[in-house]
Design an enzyme around this catalytic site. Structure first.
Site, PDB file in Angstrom:
ATOM      1  N   THR A   1       0.810  -1.230   0.000  1.00  0.00           N
ATOM      2  CA  THR A   1       0.000   0.000   0.000  1.00  0.00           C
ATOM      3  C   THR A   1       0.838   1.273   0.000  1.00  0.00           C
ATOM      4  O   THR A   1       0.369   2.310   0.450  1.00  0.00           O
ATOM      5  CB  THR A   1      -0.955   0.004   1.215  1.00  0.00           C
ATOM      6  OG1 THR A   1      -0.150   0.048   2.408  1.00  0.00           O
ATOM      7  CG2 THR A   1      -1.850  -1.218   1.241  1.00  0.00           C
ATOM      8  N   TRP A   2       2.035   1.189  -0.544  1.00  0.00           N
ATOM      9  CA  TRP A   2       2.858   2.403  -0.660  1.00  0.00           C
ATOM     10  C   TRP A   2       2.136   3.429  -1.557  1.00  0.00           C
ATOM     11  O   TRP A   2       1.975   4.601  -1.177  1.00  0.00           O
ATOM     12  CB  TRP A   2       4.228   2.023  -1.240  1.00  0.00           C
ATOM     13  CG  TRP A   2       5.233   3.146  -1.306  1.00  0.00           C
ATOM     14  CD1 TRP A   2       5.096   4.392  -0.769  1.00  0.00           C
ATOM     15  CD2 TRP A   2       6.518   3.099  -1.939  1.00  0.00           C
ATOM     16  NE1 TRP A   2       6.240   5.128  -1.019  1.00  0.00           N
ATOM     17  CE2 TRP A   2       7.119   4.366  -1.738  1.00  0.00           C
ATOM     18  CE3 TRP A   2       7.227   2.135  -2.645  1.00  0.00           C
ATOM     19  CZ2 TRP A   2       8.387   4.676  -2.237  1.00  0.00           C
ATOM     20  CZ3 TRP A   2       8.484   2.442  -3.129  1.00  0.00           C
ATOM     21  CH2 TRP A   2       9.055   3.697  -2.924  1.00  0.00           C
TER      22      TRP A   2
ATOM     23  N   TYR B   1       4.657   5.821   4.121  1.00  0.00           N
ATOM     24  CA  TYR B   1       3.857   5.851   2.890  1.00  0.00           C
ATOM     25  C   TYR B   1       2.807   6.969   3.005  1.00  0.00           C
ATOM     26  O   TYR B   1       1.750   6.805   3.614  1.00  0.00           O
ATOM     27  CB  TYR B   1       3.184   4.498   2.625  1.00  0.00           C
ATOM     28  CG  TYR B   1       4.167   3.339   2.505  1.00  0.00           C
ATOM     29  CD1 TYR B   1       5.528   3.558   2.270  1.00  0.00           C
ATOM     30  CD2 TYR B   1       3.750   2.022   2.612  1.00  0.00           C
ATOM     31  CE1 TYR B   1       6.431   2.518   2.171  1.00  0.00           C
ATOM     32  CE2 TYR B   1       4.649   0.962   2.498  1.00  0.00           C
ATOM     33  CZ  TYR B   1       5.991   1.225   2.289  1.00  0.00           C
ATOM     34  OH  TYR B   1       6.884   0.176   2.189  1.00  0.00           O
TER      35      TYR B   1
ATOM     36  N   TYR C   1       9.452  -7.429  -1.598  1.00  0.00           N
ATOM     37  CA  TYR C   1       8.769  -6.218  -2.092  1.00  0.00           C
ATOM     38  C   TYR C   1       9.154  -5.930  -3.529  1.00  0.00           C
ATOM     39  O   TYR C   1      10.207  -6.355  -4.003  1.00  0.00           O
ATOM     40  CB  TYR C   1       8.956  -5.034  -1.160  1.00  0.00           C
ATOM     41  CG  TYR C   1      10.275  -4.275  -1.099  1.00  0.00           C
ATOM     42  CD1 TYR C   1      10.706  -3.444  -2.137  1.00  0.00           C
ATOM     43  CD2 TYR C   1      11.049  -4.314   0.052  1.00  0.00           C
ATOM     44  CE1 TYR C   1      11.866  -2.697  -2.033  1.00  0.00           C
ATOM     45  CE2 TYR C   1      12.221  -3.573   0.171  1.00  0.00           C
ATOM     46  CZ  TYR C   1      12.625  -2.766  -0.878  1.00  0.00           C
ATOM     47  OH  TYR C   1      13.776  -2.021  -0.775  1.00  0.00           O
ATOM     48  N   GLY C   2       8.227  -5.209  -4.204  1.00  0.00           N
ATOM     49  CA  GLY C   2       8.460  -4.906  -5.626  1.00  0.00           C
ATOM     50  C   GLY C   2       8.358  -6.148  -6.501  1.00  0.00           C
ATOM     51  O   GLY C   2       9.040  -6.233  -7.530  1.00  0.00           O
TER      52      GLY C   2
ATOM     53  N   GLY D   1       1.787  -4.460  -5.118  1.00  0.00           N
ATOM     54  CA  GLY D   1       1.361  -3.070  -4.939  1.00  0.00           C
ATOM     55  C   GLY D   1       0.155  -2.776  -5.826  1.00  0.00           C
ATOM     56  O   GLY D   1       0.219  -2.937  -7.038  1.00  0.00           O
TER      57      GLY D   1
ATOM     58  N   ARG E   1      -3.679  -0.174  -6.017  1.00  0.00           N
ATOM     59  CA  ARG E   1      -4.482   0.899  -5.396  1.00  0.00           C
ATOM     60  C   ARG E   1      -5.881   0.986  -5.972  1.00  0.00           C
ATOM     61  O   ARG E   1      -6.644   1.881  -5.636  1.00  0.00           O
ATOM     62  CB  ARG E   1      -3.766   2.234  -5.524  1.00  0.00           C
ATOM     63  CG  ARG E   1      -3.242   2.529  -6.918  1.00  0.00           C
ATOM     64  CD  ARG E   1      -2.521   3.847  -6.929  1.00  0.00           C
ATOM     65  NE  ARG E   1      -1.515   3.927  -7.977  1.00  0.00           N
ATOM     66  CZ  ARG E   1      -0.740   4.970  -8.137  1.00  0.00           C
ATOM     67  NH1 ARG E   1      -0.858   6.009  -7.353  1.00  0.00           N
ATOM     68  NH2 ARG E   1       0.165   4.977  -9.104  1.00  0.00           N
TER      69      ARG E   1
HETATM   70  P1  NAP Z   1       5.136  -3.302  -7.219  1.00  0.00           P
HETATM   71  O1  NAP Z   1       4.221  -4.135  -6.409  1.00  0.00           O
HETATM   72  O2  NAP Z   1       6.315  -3.949  -7.807  1.00  0.00           O
HETATM   73  O3  NAP Z   1       4.343  -2.614  -8.384  1.00  0.00           O
HETATM   74  C1  NAP Z   1       3.242  -1.784  -8.169  1.00  0.00           C
HETATM   75  C2  NAP Z   1       2.880  -1.262  -9.538  1.00  0.00           C
HETATM   76  O4  NAP Z   1       2.254  -2.285 -10.280  1.00  0.00           O
HETATM   77  C3  NAP Z   1       2.036  -0.067  -9.585  1.00  0.00           C
HETATM   78  O5  NAP Z   1       2.708   0.799 -10.445  1.00  0.00           O
HETATM   79  C4  NAP Z   1       0.733  -0.502 -10.260  1.00  0.00           C
HETATM   80  O6  NAP Z   1       0.272   0.364 -11.239  1.00  0.00           O
HETATM   81  C5  NAP Z   1       1.171  -1.762 -11.007  1.00  0.00           C
HETATM   82  N1  NAP Z   1       0.138  -2.790 -11.033  1.00  0.00           N
HETATM   83  C6  NAP Z   1      -0.306  -3.568 -10.019  1.00  0.00           C
HETATM   84  N2  NAP Z   1      -1.239  -4.422 -10.445  1.00  0.00           N
HETATM   85  C7  NAP Z   1      -1.387  -4.197 -11.767  1.00  0.00           C
HETATM   86  C8  NAP Z   1      -2.221  -4.750 -12.765  1.00  0.00           C
HETATM   87  N3  NAP Z   1      -3.067  -5.725 -12.482  1.00  0.00           N
HETATM   88  N4  NAP Z   1      -2.105  -4.273 -14.026  1.00  0.00           N
HETATM   89  C9  NAP Z   1      -1.229  -3.290 -14.318  1.00  0.00           C
HETATM   90  N5  NAP Z   1      -0.422  -2.690 -13.397  1.00  0.00           N
HETATM   91  C10 NAP Z   1      -0.517  -3.158 -12.141  1.00  0.00           C
HETATM   92  O7  NAP Z   1       5.667  -2.009  -6.453  1.00  0.00           O
HETATM   93  P2  NAP Z   1       5.698  -1.421  -5.024  1.00  0.00           P
HETATM   94  O8  NAP Z   1       4.359  -0.863  -4.650  1.00  0.00           O
HETATM   95  O9  NAP Z   1       6.880  -0.547  -5.001  1.00  0.00           O
HETATM   96  O10 NAP Z   1       5.983  -2.604  -4.053  1.00  0.00           O
HETATM   97  C11 NAP Z   1       4.961  -3.344  -3.435  1.00  0.00           C
HETATM   98  C12 NAP Z   1       4.881  -3.044  -1.964  1.00  0.00           C
HETATM   99  O11 NAP Z   1       6.088  -3.420  -1.330  1.00  0.00           O
HETATM  100  C13 NAP Z   1       4.702  -1.578  -1.585  1.00  0.00           C
HETATM  101  O12 NAP Z   1       3.393  -1.120  -1.787  1.00  0.00           O
HETATM  102  C14 NAP Z   1       5.124  -1.635  -0.160  1.00  0.00           C
HETATM  103  O13 NAP Z   1       4.084  -2.188   0.639  1.00  0.00           O
HETATM  104  C15 NAP Z   1       6.318  -2.579  -0.218  1.00  0.00           C
HETATM  105  N6  NAP Z   1       7.630  -1.888  -0.373  1.00  0.00           N
HETATM  106  C16 NAP Z   1       8.492  -1.918   0.679  1.00  0.00           C
HETATM  107  C17 NAP Z   1       9.704  -1.285   0.612  1.00  0.00           C
HETATM  108  C18 NAP Z   1      10.634  -1.334   1.802  1.00  0.00           C
HETATM  109  O14 NAP Z   1      11.618  -0.595   1.863  1.00  0.00           O
HETATM  110  N7  NAP Z   1      10.372  -2.201   2.742  1.00  0.00           N
HETATM  111  C19 NAP Z   1      10.096  -0.600  -0.552  1.00  0.00           C
HETATM  112  C20 NAP Z   1       9.215  -0.614  -1.634  1.00  0.00           C
HETATM  113  C21 NAP Z   1       7.987  -1.266  -1.530  1.00  0.00           C
HETATM  114  P3  NAP Z   1      -0.256   1.894 -11.028  1.00  0.00           P
HETATM  115  O15 NAP Z   1       0.978   2.728 -10.883  1.00  0.00           O
HETATM  116  O16 NAP Z   1      -1.008   2.126 -12.285  1.00  0.00           O
HETATM  117  O17 NAP Z   1      -1.108   1.886  -9.800  1.00  0.00           O
END
Ligand code: NAP
Length: 330
Positions: free
Chosen positions: A20-21, A57, A202-203, A278, A280
């Site tokens: 939920t970032w 976040y 993550y990511g 991730g 939203r």
């Molecule tokens: P991610 O999960 O790798 O990617 C999220 C992205 O994917 C967003 O841009 C979203 O698009 C896109 N997306 C998701 N579902 C989709 C779908 N069905 N079709 C098309 N696009 C889709 O990135 P993240 O949010 O950076 O990482 C996930 C989570 O990990 C974070 O929310 C957070 O909770 C955690 N995190 C932790 C750290 C740490 O330091 N511990 C660092 C980074 C992240 P839109 O942009 O269009 O919404």
């Protein structure tokens, strides 16, 4: 939905967690509260019961929105993972894992999340100004007091985890890990496997690159962090997109799956892992239904690595995301 217990903590969660970032808005071009609440509620209803958040976040906004979304009956069905150790001073982010600040942060998070217990509490980034075991002991006290149920760290090396574990029973580690970002295979992954820690990756979608809808024409607006990620900029962007196209074809032809399902399955097939997804908006959850009930066979794993080696022989680490470090304590 596959489930897992976080090490020996007794906390059981889904193996896909909602990240939920972006729901916090900051560094993601803003947030839409109603849509975010709908996404969180839909995730829990469809079995994605672990919600990962942090005060960082949106400076508390993500936690507040989760509190609103889970208020009432849904809280009992969900597990909340939040973090501490990053504080905003005069609008600037800094690391602070002092026991005093962590105790304050836990109270602040409980209030924003409208709950009386945090299922997993993680230190967001290592703070070298405070001995890791001191922070760990503060968390063990919070666990004894019933404020938190499991203890984790994020962005720690194997060596740093060893130090931390002198003060607490560590249950989880949260590093970056996806098909393109594989630095943890050198130390954190083998360490976590050996020590039987649960790994929250993550990511998993590499900030959307592995969701399969980003093209060379995609533009990132406002304060979107992908403007600073070299993977999303020329000249490297084209290499990553070429790999994405081949991975998409492999996912479809071999498994009849979408690319995000392949990318998340790949993370889940690495051991005692949880994939953070991730999202939203509720529509972004749809491909999650394709992840369960199959595995990537050994031959396909090798083919996936060959695609990556061909297009992205020198992958870029996600180091651009790290907040400024503190100096080691004197
Ligand atoms: P991610 O999960 O790798 O990617 C999220 C992205 O994917 C967003 O841009 C979203 O698009 C896109 N997306 C998701 N579902 C989709 C779908 N069905 N079709 C098309 N696009 C889709 O990135 P993240 O949010 O950076 O990482 C996930 C989570 O990990 C974070 O929310 C957070 O909770 C955690 N995190 C932790 C750290 C740490 O330091 N511990 C660092 C980074 C992240 P839109 O942009 O269009 O919404």
């Amino acid at each position: 939905m596959e489930r897992i217990t976080l090490a020996d903590s007794g906390v059981e969660t889904s193996r896909i967690a909602l990240g939920t970032w972006a729901i916090g808005g900051r560094m993601w071009g803003g947030t839409d509260e109603a849509e975010s609440i709908a996404a969180i509620q839909a995730a829990v209803e469809q079995g994605v019961t672990l919600i990962d958040t942090a005060p960082a976040y949106g400076v508390g906004r993500s936690e507040e929105i989760i509190g609103k979304a889970l208020k009432g009956g849904l809280r009992a069905k969900a597990e909340i993972a939040t973090k501490g150790g990053l504080t905003f001073v005069d609008g600037k982010i800094r690391r602070d894992s002092s026991p005093k600040r962590i105790r304050e942060e836990v109270e602040e998070s409980l209030k924003r999340l409208q709950t009386d217990v945090i299922d997993l509490y993680q230190i967001h980034w290592p703070d070298h100004a405070v001995p890791f075991a001191e922070t760990a002991r503060a968390l063990e006290d919070l666990r004894s007091a019933g404020k938190i149920r499991a203890i984790g760290v994020s962005n720690y090396s194997a060596e740093q985890m060893d130090e931390f574990r002198k003060g607490a029973e560590l249950d989880t580690v949260q590093p970056p890990y996806n098909l393109f970002e594989r630095e943890i295979e050198a130390d954190v992954l083998p360490y976590a496997r050996h020590e039987r820690l649960t790994i929250l990756c993550y990511g998993a979608l590499c900030r959307g690159m592995l969701a399969g809808r980003i093209s060379a024409a995609t533009r990132f607006g406002g304060d979107d962090l992908r403007q600073n990620d070299p993977k999303f900029q020329p000249p490297r962007f084209a290499n990553y997109l070429a790999a994405v196209e081949e991975l998409k074809t492999l996912a479809r032809d071999r498994f009849d799956k979408s690319l995000p399902a392949l990318a998340v399955r790949w993370v889940l097939d690495q051991g005692r892992t949880i994939a953070l997804w991730g999202a939203r908006r509720p529509d972004q959850l749809a491909p999650m239904a394709e992840v369960d009930g199959w595995r990537i066979d050994a031959k396909s794993m090798i083919e996936i690595d060959a695609i990556l080696a061909r297009h992205v022989p020198e992958p870029i680490a996600p180091t651009f995301m790290a907040p400024p470090a503190n100096r080691p304590a004197a």
